[in-house]
Design a protein around this motif. Structure first.
Motif, PDB file in Angstrom:
ATOM      1  N   ARG A   1      -3.869   2.764  -1.917  1.00 18.32           N
ATOM      2  CA  ARG A   1      -3.703   2.258  -3.272  1.00 18.32           C
ATOM      3  C   ARG A   1      -2.407   1.466  -3.376  1.00 18.32           C
ATOM      4  O   ARG A   1      -1.469   1.670  -2.596  1.00 18.32           O
ATOM      5  CB  ARG A   1      -3.707   3.413  -4.270  1.00 18.32           C
ATOM      6  N   THR A   2      -2.382   0.564  -4.339  1.00 17.47           N
ATOM      7  CA  THR A   2      -1.168  -0.219  -4.550  1.00 17.47           C
ATOM      8  C   THR A   2      -0.037   0.676  -5.030  1.00 17.47           C
ATOM      9  O   THR A   2      -0.259   1.697  -5.685  1.00 17.47           O
ATOM     10  CB  THR A   2      -1.404  -1.326  -5.590  1.00 17.47           C
ATOM     11  N   ARG A   3       1.177   0.271  -4.731  1.00 19.03           N
ATOM     12  CA  ARG A   3       2.367   1.022  -5.160  1.00 19.03           C
ATOM     13  C   ARG A   3       2.767   0.557  -6.560  1.00 19.03           C
ATOM     14  O   ARG A   3       3.127  -0.608  -6.752  1.00 19.03           O
ATOM     15  CB  ARG A   3       3.502   0.786  -4.166  1.00 19.03           C
ATOM     16  N   PRO A   4       2.727   1.429  -7.534  1.00 15.29           N
ATOM     17  CA  PRO A   4       3.084   1.027  -8.906  1.00 15.29           C
ATOM     18  C   PRO A   4       4.502   0.474  -9.012  1.00 15.29           C
ATOM     19  O   PRO A   4       4.767  -0.383  -9.865  1.00 15.29           O
ATOM     20  CB  PRO A   4       2.936   2.329  -9.704  1.00 15.29           C
ATOM     21  N   ASP A   5       5.427   0.947  -8.155  1.00 23.84           N
ATOM     22  CA  ASP A   5       6.801   0.458  -8.237  1.00 23.84           C
ATOM     23  C   ASP A   5       6.944  -0.965  -7.725  1.00 23.84           C
ATOM     24  O   ASP A   5       7.975  -1.608  -7.944  1.00 23.84           O
ATOM     25  CB  ASP A   5       7.737   1.393  -7.446  1.00 23.84           C
TER      26      ASP A   5
ATOM     27  N   SER B   1       0.813  -1.211   0.000  1.00 23.08           N
ATOM     28  CA  SER B   1       0.000   0.000   0.000  1.00 23.08           C
ATOM     29  C   SER B   1       0.846   1.261   0.000  1.00 23.08           C
ATOM     30  O   SER B   1       1.877   1.339   0.685  1.00 23.08           O
ATOM     31  CB  SER B   1      -0.922   0.016   1.218  1.00 23.08           C
ATOM     32  N   SER B   2       0.386   2.256  -0.732  1.00 16.98           N
ATOM     33  CA  SER B   2       1.070   3.547  -0.745  1.00 16.98           C
ATOM     34  C   SER B   2       0.984   4.250   0.606  1.00 16.98           C
ATOM     35  O   SER B   2       1.772   5.141   0.901  1.00 16.98           O
ATOM     36  CB  SER B   2       0.447   4.444  -1.825  1.00 16.98           C
TER      37      SER B   2
ATOM     38  N   ASP C   1      -1.842   0.646 -10.171  1.00 16.75           N
ATOM     39  CA  ASP C   1      -2.275   1.645  -9.208  1.00 16.75           C
ATOM     40  C   ASP C   1      -3.782   1.498  -9.042  1.00 16.75           C
ATOM     41  O   ASP C   1      -4.566   2.088  -9.781  1.00 16.75           O
ATOM     42  CB  ASP C   1      -1.904   3.051  -9.706  1.00 16.75           C
TER      43      ASP C   1
END
Length: 513
Positions: A227-231, A175-176, A236
């Motif tokens: 939100r999910t971390r794109p890295d 998670s961000s 996202d």
């Protein structure tokens, strides 16, 4: 151009393996990827996993599933996570790496210390957290590391230390928000969660030496986790659900309403009964039947009660692999289906002790009633019959604690593939037994239901449940009198085994005088 199909990426991070898959609005589970996990036991009572490896493997199956989604034109719109319960991790928030091996839920290294605390605490814990002090505590484990492990102590002093169960560990990385949080279906199993009030029991944690500042923040099982971390995953999307795997499995089988019972057959057979939003009236009166948070969403908790038979699938493996009485579990089922009874033979699958009618670790498996006329098929029947009786006893124990009548039993897991076993189960309980489709994917489907049932893919959980279907239904084929006679014989066999345990204990006590 074809419009992409919206799906939820679901993770089922278990003890022996981790899975990722896609769940669509039709409830179908697809693009499943799986990899195994290693559990270590370096000395008796200690059960551990490498949390860093667990994380890496979980990310690997997610990436593989996402690659499949791209190829098949699926659009991931949310992430949902189901995890093993009560496995604890300590990590450094600067490096993101676990500092010590995770303590797995099967660990019992602190059983003796917890037993000493039980005399003063069990009476307080049972009516509030739904269980006694027990044999393992993630909080006691963490408190010991704070005192005894320099790397953990250093991170704590530098305010770089985080603690949580596997849900906390995965959410922090995915998670961000980078928040340390946990959910009720996970916190309940850690034995310090006040069920009725959605809070921790701080005086109990203080007695264990655990600092309240290290506690994960309590959220709901269906919630906004950022939100999910794109890295990390390359997407996202919102993270909308996180729950314990057994309870996610109940949702995925469609077990939502008070009176519905669920049995998942695996190494052991876990039996849950949904109670509803009110706590069971007899909560805490039994050490073997535990009160659970079945799910929490919309500001309301729903509860269940749970007990289990520790060795059912593992008992069949033991009989086949070590004793070599049968080729495999399928042969046992096929032979049992060919006879109408066990010929008076009974089998108690208590390889690691009994939980019902009382907690008795010293009880052992037993095969009784054999004569020169006994056949292999009758022994096969007795083995499955013993499992069916044990599950029936779990259902009765759950019913007695919950004060809720059982309306049906939904089953899943490996042994649910045996028609012979499920017919015995219907006969002994007097209940219809529903074997659901894709039962081996129930946790994946259930956690997706929790994530997507606020308008994303479904309007509510009831609509999500409408996508589930029974593969087969088994109705009772015997009358009440025959059922009562068979149960009476079982209770007599159990009483005999418990009497033997008591006699051995008395003999040892006299010898020690």
């Amino acid at each position: 151009m074809t419009r992409p199909t919206d799906v939820i990426l679901a993770i089922d991070e278990g003890t022996s393996g981790t899975r990722a898959a896609l769940v669509g609005a039709d409830g179908h589970v697809s693009c499943l990827e799986y990899t195994t996990l290693t559990v270590d036991s370096p000395r008796p009572g200690v059960v551990e996993q490498d949390a860093n490896v667990l994380l890496d493997k979980t990310l690997a199956v997610c990436r593989a599933t996402l690659a499949n989604a791209d190829r098949e034109g699926r659009r991931v719109v949310a992430l949902a996570i189901a995890t093993q319960r009560a496995t604890a991790v300590l990590w450094d928030t600067a490096t993101g790496r676990a500092l010590v091996p995770a303590m797995v839920w099967q660990d019992t290294r602190y059983a003796a210390e917890l037993e000493r605390l039980a005399a003063a605490w069990d009476a307080k814990l049972r009516p509030s957290v739904g269980r006694p002090a027990g044999v393992r505590s993630p909080y006691l484990w963490a408190a010991r590391h704070l005192r005894e492990t320099p790397a953990v102590a250093d991170a704590w002093r530098a305010r770089r230390l985080a603690f949580g169960t596997i849900d906390s560990w995965l959410l922090w990385h995915l998670s961000s928000e980078r928040a340390v949080v946990t959910t009720p279906t996970n916190a309940t199993s850690c034995s310090a969660y006040v069920l009725a009030e959605h809070r921790y029991r701080l005086d109990w944690l203080d007695a264990l030496g655990f600092p309240a500042e290290l506690l994960p923040t309590l959220r709901q099982d269906a919630d906004d986790f950022g939100r999910t971390r794109p890295d990390v995953l390359g997407i996202d999307v919102p993270i909308l659900a996180c729950a314990g795997d057994q309870l996610a499995g109940a949702v995925g089988l469609g077990c939502l309403d008070a009176g519905q019972s669920m049995c998942l057959h695996g190494t052991g057979s876990f039996v849950d009964l949904i109670v509803g939003p009110t706590l069971p009236p007899a909560m805490g009166r039994s050490d073997s039947t535990l009160t659970m948070t079945a799910r929490r969403h919309g500001g309301q908790s729903h509860f269940s009660v749970e007990t289990f038979v520790a060795t059912t699938g593992s008992a069949l493996n033991w009989i086949c692999d070590k004793l070599h009485w049968f080729d495999d579990a399928r042969q046992i089922s096929a032979l049992a289906a060919g006879v109408s009874s066990s010929g008076g033979v009974t089998f108690i699958p208590a390889l690691t002790g009994l939980r019902v009618p009382r907690m008795e670790p010293a009880a052992r498996a037993a095969l009784n009633g054999i004569s020169m006329a006994t056949t292999q098929a009758e022994i096969a029947y007795a083995i499955l019959d013993g499992i069916a009786h044990s599950v029936s006893s779990c259902i009765e124990a759950n019913r007695d604690m919950a004060g809720v009548a059982v309306s049906s039993l939904l089953v899943g897991g490996g042994l649910s593939g045996s028609d012979a076993l499920l017919q015995m189960q219907a006969d002994l309980t007097g209940l219809p037994i529903l074997r659901m489709k894709e039962t081996d994917r129930a946790s994946l489907r259930g956690i997706a239901f929790l994530a997507g049932s606020s308008g994303l893919l479904w309007d509510d959980l009831q609509q999500a449940r409408s996508t589930t279907a029974a593969d087969a239904v088994f109705e009772p084929a015997i009358g009440a009198d025959q059922r009562e006679a068979r149960r009476a014989l079982w209770h007599a066999r159990i009483a005999s085994e418990l009497g033997h345990v008591d006699a051995v204990a008395q003999s040892h006590a006299l010898a020690a005088q």
